[in-house]
Design a protein around this motif. Structure first.
Motif, PDB file in Angstrom:
ATOM      1  N   PRO A  71       0.878  -1.184   0.108  1.00 28.92           N
ATOM      2  CA  PRO A  71      -0.124  -0.257   0.173  1.00 28.92           C
ATOM      3  C   PRO A  71       0.945   1.114   0.108  1.00 28.92           C
ATOM      4  CG  PRO A  71      -0.830  -1.532   1.507  1.00 28.92           C
ATOM      5  CD  PRO A  71       0.457  -2.015   1.059  1.00 28.92           C
ATOM      6  N   GLU A  72       2.037   1.121   0.802  1.00 28.60           N
ATOM      7  CA  GLU A  72       2.688   2.530   0.857  1.00 28.60           C
ATOM      8  C   GLU A  72       3.359   2.721  -0.571  1.00 28.60           C
ATOM      9  OE1 GLU A  72       4.057   5.795   2.981  1.00 28.60           O
ATOM     10  OE2 GLU A  72       2.538   4.408   3.526  1.00 28.60           O
ATOM     11  N   GLU A  73       3.969   1.673  -1.177  1.00 29.44           N
ATOM     12  CA  GLU A  73       4.421   1.656  -2.536  1.00 29.44           C
ATOM     13  C   GLU A  73       3.625   2.184  -3.733  1.00 29.44           C
ATOM     14  OE1 GLU A  73       6.425  -1.807  -3.603  1.00 29.44           O
ATOM     15  OE2 GLU A  73       7.775  -1.679  -1.866  1.00 29.44           O
ATOM     16  N   TYR A  74       2.297   1.727  -3.287  1.00 28.16           N
ATOM     17  CA  TYR A  74       1.297   2.213  -4.301  1.00 28.16           C
ATOM     18  C   TYR A  74       1.008   3.642  -4.325  1.00 28.16           C
ATOM     19  CZ  TYR A  74      -3.095   2.563  -6.994  1.00 28.16           C
ATOM     20  OH  TYR A  74      -4.202   2.629  -7.762  1.00 28.16           O
ATOM     21  N   LYS A  75       1.012   4.139  -2.930  1.00 26.31           N
ATOM     22  CA  LYS A  75       0.478   5.457  -2.555  1.00 26.31           C
ATOM     23  C   LYS A  75       1.626   6.493  -3.002  1.00 26.31           C
ATOM     24  CE  LYS A  75       1.942   7.453   1.066  1.00 26.31           C
ATOM     25  NZ  LYS A  75       2.095   7.635   2.478  1.00 26.31           N
ATOM     26  N   ASN A  76       3.174   5.896  -2.998  1.00 24.68           N
ATOM     27  CA  ASN A  76       4.131   6.716  -3.346  1.00 24.68           C
ATOM     28  C   ASN A  76       4.241   6.941  -4.988  1.00 24.68           C
ATOM     29  OD1 ASN A  76       4.871   7.296  -0.627  1.00 24.68           O
ATOM     30  ND2 ASN A  76       6.241   5.495  -0.772  1.00 24.68           N
ATOM     31  N   SER A  77       3.820   5.945  -5.672  1.00 25.53           N
ATOM     32  CA  SER A  77       3.738   5.840  -7.107  1.00 25.53           C
ATOM     33  C   SER A  77       2.854   6.996  -7.633  1.00 25.53           C
ATOM     34  CB  SER A  77       3.553   4.430  -7.790  1.00 25.53           C
ATOM     35  OG  SER A  77       2.032   3.897  -7.473  1.00 25.53           O
ATOM     36  N   ILE A  78       1.542   7.008  -6.854  1.00 29.63           N
ATOM     37  CA  ILE A  78       0.493   7.881  -7.345  1.00 29.63           C
ATOM     38  C   ILE A  78       1.032   9.192  -7.014  1.00 29.63           C
ATOM     39  CG2 ILE A  78      -1.651   8.753  -6.569  1.00 29.63           C
ATOM     40  CD1 ILE A  78      -1.626   6.071  -8.423  1.00 29.63           C
ATOM     41  N   LEU A  79       1.845   9.630  -5.846  1.00 30.01           N
ATOM     42  CA  LEU A  79       2.098  10.737  -5.411  1.00 30.01           C
ATOM     43  C   LEU A  79       3.278  11.139  -6.531  1.00 30.01           C
ATOM     44  CD1 LEU A  79       2.426  10.564  -1.863  1.00 30.01           C
ATOM     45  CD2 LEU A  79       1.005  12.064  -2.863  1.00 30.01           C
ATOM     46  N   GLU A  80       4.140  10.367  -6.929  1.00 35.57           N
ATOM     47  CA  GLU A  80       5.477  10.659  -7.728  1.00 35.57           C
ATOM     48  C   GLU A  80       4.662  11.089  -9.193  1.00 35.57           C
ATOM     49  OE1 GLU A  80       8.862  11.407  -9.469  1.00 35.57           O
ATOM     50  OE2 GLU A  80       8.263  11.042  -7.310  1.00 35.57           O
ATOM     51  N   ARG A  81       3.634  10.523  -9.572  1.00 33.25           N
ATOM     52  CA  ARG A  81       3.198  10.747 -10.871  1.00 33.25           C
ATOM     53  C   ARG A  81       2.540  12.228 -10.974  1.00 33.25           C
ATOM     54  NH1 ARG A  81      -2.239   9.828 -12.744  1.00 33.25           N
ATOM     55  NH2 ARG A  81      -2.886   8.445 -11.102  1.00 33.25           N
ATOM     56  N   PHE A  82       1.742  12.662  -9.731  1.00 30.86           N
ATOM     57  CA  PHE A  82       1.059  13.947  -9.741  1.00 30.86           C
ATOM     58  C   PHE A  82       2.286  15.178  -9.254  1.00 30.86           C
ATOM     59  CE2 PHE A  82      -2.666  11.732  -8.494  1.00 30.86           C
ATOM     60  CZ  PHE A  82      -3.761  12.621  -9.121  1.00 30.86           C
ATOM     61  N   ARG A  83       3.392  14.611  -8.782  1.00 31.70           N
ATOM     62  CA  ARG A  83       4.508  15.543  -8.724  1.00 31.70           C
ATOM     63  C   ARG A  83       5.248  16.217  -9.916  1.00 31.70           C
ATOM     64  NH1 ARG A  83       6.402  12.606  -3.177  1.00 31.70           N
ATOM     65  NH2 ARG A  83       5.273  13.742  -1.528  1.00 31.70           N
ATOM     66  N   SER A  84       5.430  14.885 -10.854  1.00 29.26           N
ATOM     67  CA  SER A  84       6.107  14.871 -12.164  1.00 29.26           C
ATOM     68  C   SER A  84       5.078  15.612 -12.952  1.00 29.26           C
ATOM     69  CB  SER A  84       6.222  13.728 -12.951  1.00 29.26           C
ATOM     70  OG  SER A  84       6.996  12.935 -11.910  1.00 29.26           O
ATOM     71  N   LYS A  85       3.727  15.563 -12.884  1.00 30.31           N
ATOM     72  CA  LYS A  85       2.808  16.175 -13.608  1.00 30.31           C
ATOM     73  C   LYS A  85       2.868  17.921 -13.436  1.00 30.31           C
ATOM     74  CE  LYS A  85      -1.054  14.518 -14.704  1.00 30.31           C
ATOM     75  NZ  LYS A  85      -2.596  14.116 -14.288  1.00 30.31           N
ATOM     76  N   ASN A  86       3.232  18.049 -12.121  1.00 32.02           N
ATOM     77  CA  ASN A  86       2.842  19.637 -11.541  1.00 32.02           C
ATOM     78  C   ASN A  86       4.475  20.213 -11.840  1.00 32.02           C
ATOM     79  OD1 ASN A  86       0.645  19.422 -10.176  1.00 32.02           O
ATOM     80  ND2 ASN A  86       1.599  18.652  -8.213  1.00 32.02           N
ATOM     81  N   LYS A  87       5.542  19.451 -12.154  1.00 30.65           N
ATOM     82  CA  LYS A  87       6.793  20.007 -12.599  1.00 30.65           C
ATOM     83  C   LYS A  87       6.659  20.230 -13.964  1.00 30.65           C
ATOM     84  CE  LYS A  87       9.724  17.619  -9.092  1.00 30.65           C
ATOM     85  NZ  LYS A  87      10.733  16.507  -8.957  1.00 30.65           N
ATOM     86  N   GLN A  88       6.035  19.649 -14.753  1.00 31.53           N
ATOM     87  CA  GLN A  88       5.957  19.729 -15.960  1.00 31.53           C
ATOM     88  C   GLN A  88       4.949  21.137 -16.459  1.00 31.53           C
ATOM     89  OE1 GLN A  88       4.250  16.042 -17.600  1.00 31.53           O
ATOM     90  NE2 GLN A  88       6.375  14.901 -17.375  1.00 31.53           N
ATOM     91  N   THR A  89       4.001  21.229 -15.605  1.00 30.83           N
ATOM     92  CA  THR A  89       3.111  22.520 -15.898  1.00 30.83           C
ATOM     93  C   THR A  89       3.875  23.602 -15.581  1.00 30.83           C
ATOM     94  OG1 THR A  89       1.041  21.071 -15.258  1.00 30.83           O
ATOM     95  CG2 THR A  89       0.811  23.342 -14.994  1.00 30.83           C
ATOM     96  N   VAL A  90       4.665  23.581 -14.356  1.00 31.43           N
ATOM     97  CA  VAL A  90       5.470  24.688 -13.824  1.00 31.43           C
ATOM     98  C   VAL A  90       6.449  25.261 -15.014  1.00 31.43           C
ATOM     99  CG1 VAL A  90       7.054  25.611 -12.179  1.00 31.43           C
ATOM    100  CG2 VAL A  90       4.901  24.557 -11.542  1.00 31.43           C
ATOM    101  N   ALA A  91       7.145  24.197 -15.486  1.00 29.93           N
ATOM    102  CA  ALA A  91       8.023  24.479 -16.630  1.00 29.93           C
ATOM    103  C   ALA A  91       7.411  24.846 -17.975  1.00 29.93           C
ATOM    104  CB  ALA A  91       8.653  23.043 -17.111  1.00 29.93           C
ATOM    105  N   ALA A  92       6.339  24.616 -18.289  1.00 31.04           N
ATOM    106  CA  ALA A  92       5.527  25.141 -19.320  1.00 31.04           C
ATOM    107  C   ALA A  92       5.272  26.456 -19.260  1.00 31.04           C
ATOM    108  CB  ALA A  92       4.502  24.000 -19.829  1.00 31.04           C
ATOM    109  N   SER A  93       4.556  26.829 -18.015  1.00 31.66           N
ATOM    110  CA  SER A  93       4.298  28.148 -17.895  1.00 31.66           C
ATOM    111  C   SER A  93       5.429  29.057 -17.694  1.00 31.66           C
ATOM    112  CB  SER A  93       3.416  28.357 -16.445  1.00 31.66           C
ATOM    113  OG  SER A  93       4.303  27.800 -15.373  1.00 31.66           O
TER     114      SER A  93
END
Length: 230
Positions: free
Chosen positions: A204-226
């Motif tokens: 469960p902890e690994e699954y949660k971390n994989s979801i968080l990592e996906r959202f963090r990566s998406k947020n970084k891409q959005t900030v870089a694009a803006s």
């Protein structure tokens, strides 16, 4: 009202272990399985397991191997001693598993095993015998003498497995000492730690971390694009 059992008040606040007493034949393994969960000997709660219960269960064993599963805070020292000796005297190969806690009289029972296995996360506890006493100083002294004799017997039992010195065991008994599964093996009170069976499901902890990592990566891409100039 819950009766005080241990010096460690945090342990005293733990919930009661519900009684489970079963004697089963595991046919595909040719093993008799005896489950001992709850109080050992008569208790104020009125729901307990006695040496007579276990004697009857052992009498019904027809296999060459017996697995005894324990989860108990303990109870009556004399019942614990009786059951320990019943296990020692039984002709079958007796393996004891500590499923959760093996404390006080339950740890005495565990010493009757040919092989003692601590399940992952389980604990073992040893301490001096205790009782209630009423009467004059002569009565109290008799009780103290009896307790001292019991404690000497307990040290003898634990020393059959313990790798250290008798004085060390006497002190650990006096201190009320709790051992993790690995610690119990290290000092010789238990033989091995059994790891839990692996699960096919993702941690469960690994699954949660994989979801968080996906959202963090998406947020970084959005900030870089803006941040790019028009």
């Amino acid at each position: 009202m819950k009766m005080r059992r241990f010096k460690n008040e945090k342990i005293n606040k733990l919930p009661e272990i519900q009684k489970v007493f079963k004697n089963e034949l595991i046919e595909n393994e040719a093993v008799s399985k005896i489950t001992i969960y709850g109080d050992i000997g008569e208790s104020w709660a009125g729901n307990f397991i006695t040496e007579t219960d276990i004697e009857q269960a052992l009498r019904e064993v027809t296999t060459d191997k017996v697995h005894v599963h324990i989860n108990s805070y303990g109870g009556d020292v004399f019942v614990g001693l009786a059951v320990r000796n019943q296990l020692k005297d039984h002709p079958a190969e007796v393996t004891v598993f500590i499923d959760g806690v093996g404390a006080s009289a339950a740890s005495i029972i565990a010493m009757g095993a040919d092989k003692l296995i601590m399940n992952t996360g389980s604990v073992l506890m040893i301490h001096e015998a205790s009782t209630f006493a009423y009467g004059n100083k002569s009565d109290i002294q008799k009780t103290m003498n009896a307790l001292e004799a019991i404690d000497k017997s307990l040290v003898d039992i634990y020393m059959a497995r313990y790798k250290g010195e008798r004085e060390e065991m006497e002190t650990m008994l006096k201190n009320e000492t709790w051992f993790t599964a690995d610690e119990a093996v290290d000092i010789g009170l238990a033989d091995e730690v059994r790891e839990g069976k692996s699960s096919d499901t993702e941690d469960p902890e690994e699954y949660k971390n994989s979801i968080l990592e996906r959202f963090r990566s998406k947020n970084k891409q959005t900030v870089a694009a803006s941040a790019k100039p028009n």
